[in-house]
Design a protein around this motif. Structure first.
Motif, mmCIF file in Angstrom:
data_model
loop_
_atom_site.group_PDB
_atom_site.id
_atom_site.type_symbol
_atom_site.label_atom_id
_atom_site.label_comp_id
_atom_site.label_asym_id
_atom_site.label_seq_id
_atom_site.Cartn_x
_atom_site.Cartn_y
_atom_site.Cartn_z
ATOM 1 N N LEU A 131 0.823 -1.208 0.000
ATOM 2 C CA LEU A 131 0.000 0.000 0.000
ATOM 3 C C LEU A 131 0.860 1.262 0.000
ATOM 4 O O LEU A 131 0.528 2.245 -0.661
ATOM 5 N N GLU A 132 1.980 1.238 0.717
ATOM 6 C CA GLU A 132 2.884 2.394 0.734
ATOM 7 C C GLU A 132 3.484 2.639 -0.644
ATOM 8 O O GLU A 132 3.547 3.778 -1.124
ATOM 9 N N LYS A 133 3.947 1.578 -1.307
ATOM 10 C CA LYS A 133 4.542 1.726 -2.628
ATOM 11 C C LYS A 133 3.487 2.153 -3.654
ATOM 12 O O LYS A 133 3.776 2.950 -4.559
ATOM 13 N N SER A 134 2.276 1.657 -3.521
ATOM 14 C CA SER A 134 1.199 2.027 -4.430
ATOM 15 C C SER A 134 0.913 3.526 -4.367
ATOM 16 O O SER A 134 0.849 4.208 -5.401
ATOM 17 N N ALA A 135 0.750 4.048 -3.176
ATOM 18 C CA ALA A 135 0.490 5.479 -3.021
ATOM 19 C C ALA A 135 1.681 6.309 -3.482
ATOM 20 O O ALA A 135 1.521 7.361 -4.118
ATOM 21 N N ALA A 136 2.898 5.821 -3.185
ATOM 22 C CA ALA A 136 4.108 6.542 -3.601
ATOM 23 C C ALA A 136 4.240 6.557 -5.117
ATOM 24 O O ALA A 136 4.703 7.551 -5.707
ATOM 25 N N ALA A 137 3.846 5.466 -5.784
ATOM 26 C CA ALA A 137 3.913 5.404 -7.245
ATOM 27 C C ALA A 137 3.015 6.468 -7.868
ATOM 28 O O ALA A 137 3.414 7.168 -8.809
ATOM 29 N N ALA A 138 1.795 6.599 -7.352
ATOM 30 C CA ALA A 138 0.865 7.602 -7.879
ATOM 31 C C ALA A 138 1.409 9.017 -7.672
ATOM 32 O O ALA A 138 1.297 9.874 -8.558
ATOM 33 N N ARG A 139 2.022 9.271 -6.507
ATOM 34 C CA ARG A 139 2.597 10.597 -6.244
ATOM 35 C C ARG A 139 3.783 10.876 -7.162
ATOM 36 O O ARG A 139 3.950 12.004 -7.673
ATOM 37 N N GLN A 140 4.625 9.862 -7.375
ATOM 38 C CA GLN A 140 5.829 10.035 -8.178
ATOM 39 C C GLN A 140 5.484 10.464 -9.604
ATOM 40 O O GLN A 140 6.102 11.379 -10.156
ATOM 41 N N VAL A 141 4.506 9.812 -10.200
ATOM 42 C CA VAL A 141 4.130 10.152 -11.571
ATOM 43 C C VAL A 141 3.602 11.573 -11.651
ATOM 44 O O VAL A 141 3.946 12.324 -12.577
ATOM 45 N N ARG A 142 2.791 11.955 -10.709
ATOM 46 C CA ARG A 142 2.227 13.306 -10.749
ATOM 47 C C ARG A 142 3.305 14.366 -10.570
ATOM 48 O O ARG A 142 3.226 15.439 -11.172
ATOM 49 N N ALA A 143 4.314 14.056 -9.782
ATOM 50 C CA ALA A 143 5.401 15.022 -9.577
ATOM 51 C C ALA A 143 6.294 15.147 -10.807
ATOM 52 O O ALA A 143 6.708 16.249 -11.181
ATOM 53 N N LEU A 144 6.590 14.012 -11.460
ATOM 54 C CA LEU A 144 7.538 14.021 -12.568
ATOM 55 C C LEU A 144 6.903 14.240 -13.931
ATOM 56 O O LEU A 144 7.490 14.888 -14.800
ATOM 57 N N SER A 145 5.706 13.682 -14.133
ATOM 58 C CA SER A 145 5.141 13.648 -15.487
ATOM 59 C C SER A 145 3.713 14.151 -15.561
ATOM 60 O O SER A 145 3.029 13.944 -16.565
ATOM 61 N N GLY A 146 3.243 14.799 -14.514
ATOM 62 C CA GLY A 146 1.941 15.440 -14.578
ATOM 63 C C GLY A 146 1.983 16.668 -15.469
ATOM 64 O O GLY A 146 3.059 17.140 -15.864
ATOM 65 N N PRO A 147 0.846 17.227 -15.826
ATOM 66 C CA PRO A 147 0.807 18.361 -16.768
ATOM 67 C C PRO A 147 1.668 19.551 -16.370
ATOM 68 O O PRO A 147 2.294 20.179 -17.226
ATOM 69 N N ALA A 148 1.721 19.882 -15.085
ATOM 70 C CA ALA A 148 2.501 21.053 -14.661
ATOM 71 C C ALA A 148 3.983 20.882 -14.947
ATOM 72 O O ALA A 148 4.700 21.861 -15.205
ATOM 73 N N SER A 149 4.466 19.627 -14.908
ATOM 74 C CA SER A 149 5.887 19.355 -15.138
ATOM 75 C C SER A 149 6.209 19.093 -16.607
ATOM 76 O O SER A 149 7.386 18.962 -16.957
ATOM 77 N N THR A 150 5.188 19.029 -17.446
ATOM 78 C CA THR A 150 5.406 18.639 -18.841
ATOM 79 C C THR A 150 4.803 19.648 -19.817
ATOM 80 O O THR A 150 5.516 20.494 -20.362
ATOM 81 N N VAL A 151 3.499 19.607 -20.021
ATOM 82 C CA VAL A 151 2.905 20.452 -21.059
ATOM 83 C C VAL A 151 3.051 21.936 -20.745
ATOM 84 O O VAL A 151 3.221 22.755 -21.669
ATOM 85 N N ASP A 152 3.011 22.319 -19.483
ATOM 86 C CA ASP A 152 3.193 23.730 -19.156
ATOM 87 C C ASP A 152 4.593 24.191 -19.531
ATOM 88 O O ASP A 152 4.781 25.319 -20.023
ATOM 89 N N ARG A 153 5.581 23.351 -19.320
ATOM 90 C CA ARG A 153 6.955 23.684 -19.718
ATOM 91 C C ARG A 153 7.092 23.710 -21.236
ATOM 92 O O ARG A 153 7.807 24.559 -21.791
ATOM 93 N N GLU A 154 6.415 22.797 -21.915
ATOM 94 C CA GLU A 154 6.463 22.784 -23.373
ATOM 95 C C GLU A 154 5.861 24.059 -23.956
ATOM 96 O O GLU A 154 6.423 24.656 -24.893
ATOM 97 N N LEU A 155 4.732 24.479 -23.417
ATOM 98 C CA LEU A 155 4.099 25.699 -23.918
ATOM 99 C C LEU A 155 4.998 26.915 -23.698
ATOM 100 O O LEU A 155 5.028 27.833 -24.521
ATOM 101 N N LYS A 156 5.738 26.911 -22.610
ATOM 102 C CA LYS A 156 6.667 28.007 -22.369
ATOM 103 C C LYS A 156 7.776 28.015 -23.426
ATOM 104 O O LYS A 156 8.140 29.078 -23.948
ATOM 105 N N LEU A 157 8.301 26.848 -23.752
ATOM 106 C CA LEU A 157 9.324 26.760 -24.805
ATOM 107 C C LEU A 157 8.767 27.210 -26.145
ATOM 108 O O LEU A 157 9.459 27.855 -26.937
ATOM 109 N N LEU A 158 7.500 26.862 -26.398
ATOM 110 C CA LEU A 158 6.856 27.243 -27.656
ATOM 111 C C LEU A 158 6.389 28.692 -27.646
ATOM 112 O O LEU A 158 5.825 29.173 -28.647
ATOM 113 N N GLN A 159 6.615 29.365 -26.532
ATOM 114 C CA GLN A 159 6.220 30.773 -26.360
ATOM 115 C C GLN A 159 4.728 30.962 -26.569
ATOM 116 O O GLN A 159 4.279 31.918 -27.201
ATOM 117 N N LEU A 160 3.969 30.026 -26.025
ATOM 118 C CA LEU A 160 2.515 30.084 -26.098
ATOM 119 C C LEU A 160 1.941 30.244 -24.696
ATOM 120 O O LEU A 160 2.472 29.665 -23.744
#
Length: 362
Positions: free
Chosen positions: A329-358
């Motif tokens: 159960l600890e690893k399961s909850a940690a897995a869900a948190r890890q993905v959101r921290a590393l690959s959630g929209p704020a860490s990905t598409v928001d950075r891409e839009l900044k690079l694209l100057q949009l």
């Protein structure tokens, strides 16, 4: 790609997708609210000559694609590609030897060797442009290192960025797991290449099959490819192993994932592992290897992470989860948190839009 585009749209960005492929006929359509133009390449040239866009993103850049872009904007040194961002995903920057296990004949191998030289020449020319692309984006540090080694080039630090592929955490939403789900194991990926190590998965499951836990375990295998037979040969007669040859619609995947607790995903070569990230977002505990880019995305707090080729330790890690529901159960909850921290929209598409100057509302 589609999840990324939908995230752009959700932030108010207008997106037009143009696909150039020598095997495609002209087609203009709308897919899930996205305008798509497909063709051999001349259509892309015509679009670029006709419409001025605020920014341009090129995914999987190749010489073929770039030829049609140059036909619209011109070749060096006059052309200005400063509003262009190159997204490099792997196959277009990979030396032939990394895929050698999937070549069925010597002729196919030779074709891929020749293609490597063609790719290397393209990236040398692209990086030599005086007014070349403003940015080069890789999904992992590992992929950048591979691309530089394989293409024999150096991407300039000031124009190079590491941005992971986005995981749609709304579609792949997290629901806390039931402890009993630690006995339910899911494999869901292609068995078309030994890079994804279906043989390691079979070996790990065979070890569990010989343990006292096997009667409590349920396994589901989804996928296809030339190595799927490995699963069928070993487990076809096991009533607690369900074999599903074929691929799933993405919308159906999280529904299946929510019924399981462990995601068996050994690997020899992954530049990120989007399928693993999607499973983690739902709360599955991944069982995988310290190979390629994997250590950039998971650690022992959220995964069973073992040395390359070590099926025995993969099995031992799963048995540890069987024995310790709290750890599961600890690893399961940690897995869900890890993905959101590393690959959630704020860490990905928001950075891409900044690079694209949009900006949102564009």
């Amino acid at each position: 790609m589609h999840r990324r585009i939908k995230a752009y749209q959700a932030r108010g960005v207008n997106v037009v997708v143009a696909i150039a492929n020598p095997n495609l006929a002209l087609e203009i359509r709308e897919y899930d609210g996205v305008k798509v133009l497909s063709g051999k390449g001349a259509q892309l040239t015509a679009l670029l000559k006709t419409v001025s866009f605020a920014s341009y993103a090129v995914h999987f850049p190749t010489r073929y694609l770039w030829t049609w872009i140059e036909a619209a904007y011109g070749a060096a040194p006059k052309a200005d590609y400063s509003r262009w961002v190159m997204f490099i995903h792997g196959f277009e920057s990979r030396r032939w030897i990394r895929s050698a296990d999937s070549f069925p004949t010597d002729a196919v191998r030779q074709k891929n060797i020749e293609a490597t030289f063609y790719k290397q020449a393209f990236f040398r020319d692209l990086l030599a442009l005086k007014n070349g692309p403003s940015s080069f984006v890789f999904v992992s540090e590992f992929l950048r290192e591979c691309a530089e080694l394989d293409m024999e080039v150096t991407f300039p630090d000031e124009r190079t960025h590491i941005i992971h592929n986005v995981i749609d955490t709304d579609l792949f939403s997290y629901q806390p797991k039931d402890p009993e789900q630690r006995f339910r194991i899911l494999w869901l990926r292609s068995a078309g290449t030994m890079s994804y190590a279906p043989d390691l998965a079979v070996r790990a499951l065979k070890i569990i099959k010989q343990s006292a836990w096997w009667d409590r375990v349920e396994v589901a295998i989804y996928g296809d490819g030339q190595h799927f037979q490995l699963f069928e040969d070993e487990f076809a007669s096991d009533s607690n192993v369900r074999l599903h040859r074929g691929f799933l619609n993405q919308q159906d995947i999280p529904t299946i994932q929510r019924d399981y607790g462990i995601y068996l995903t050994p690997t020899r070569f992954d530049t990120q592992g989007v399928g693993r990230d999607e499973a983690m977002a739902v709360g599955l505990v991944p069982v995988t290897n310290k190979a390629a880019a994997i250590p950039e995305f998971v650690d022992e707090k959220c995964a069973v992470l073992v040395d390359p080729e070590d099926a025995a330790s993969m099995a031992a890690g799963m048995i540890e989860l069987f024995e310790n529901p709290d750890v599961f159960l600890e690893k399961s909850a940690a897995a869900a948190r890890q993905v959101r921290a590393l690959s959630g929209p704020a860490s990905t598409v928001d950075r891409e839009l900044k690079l694209l100057q949009l900006k949102s509302g564009f």
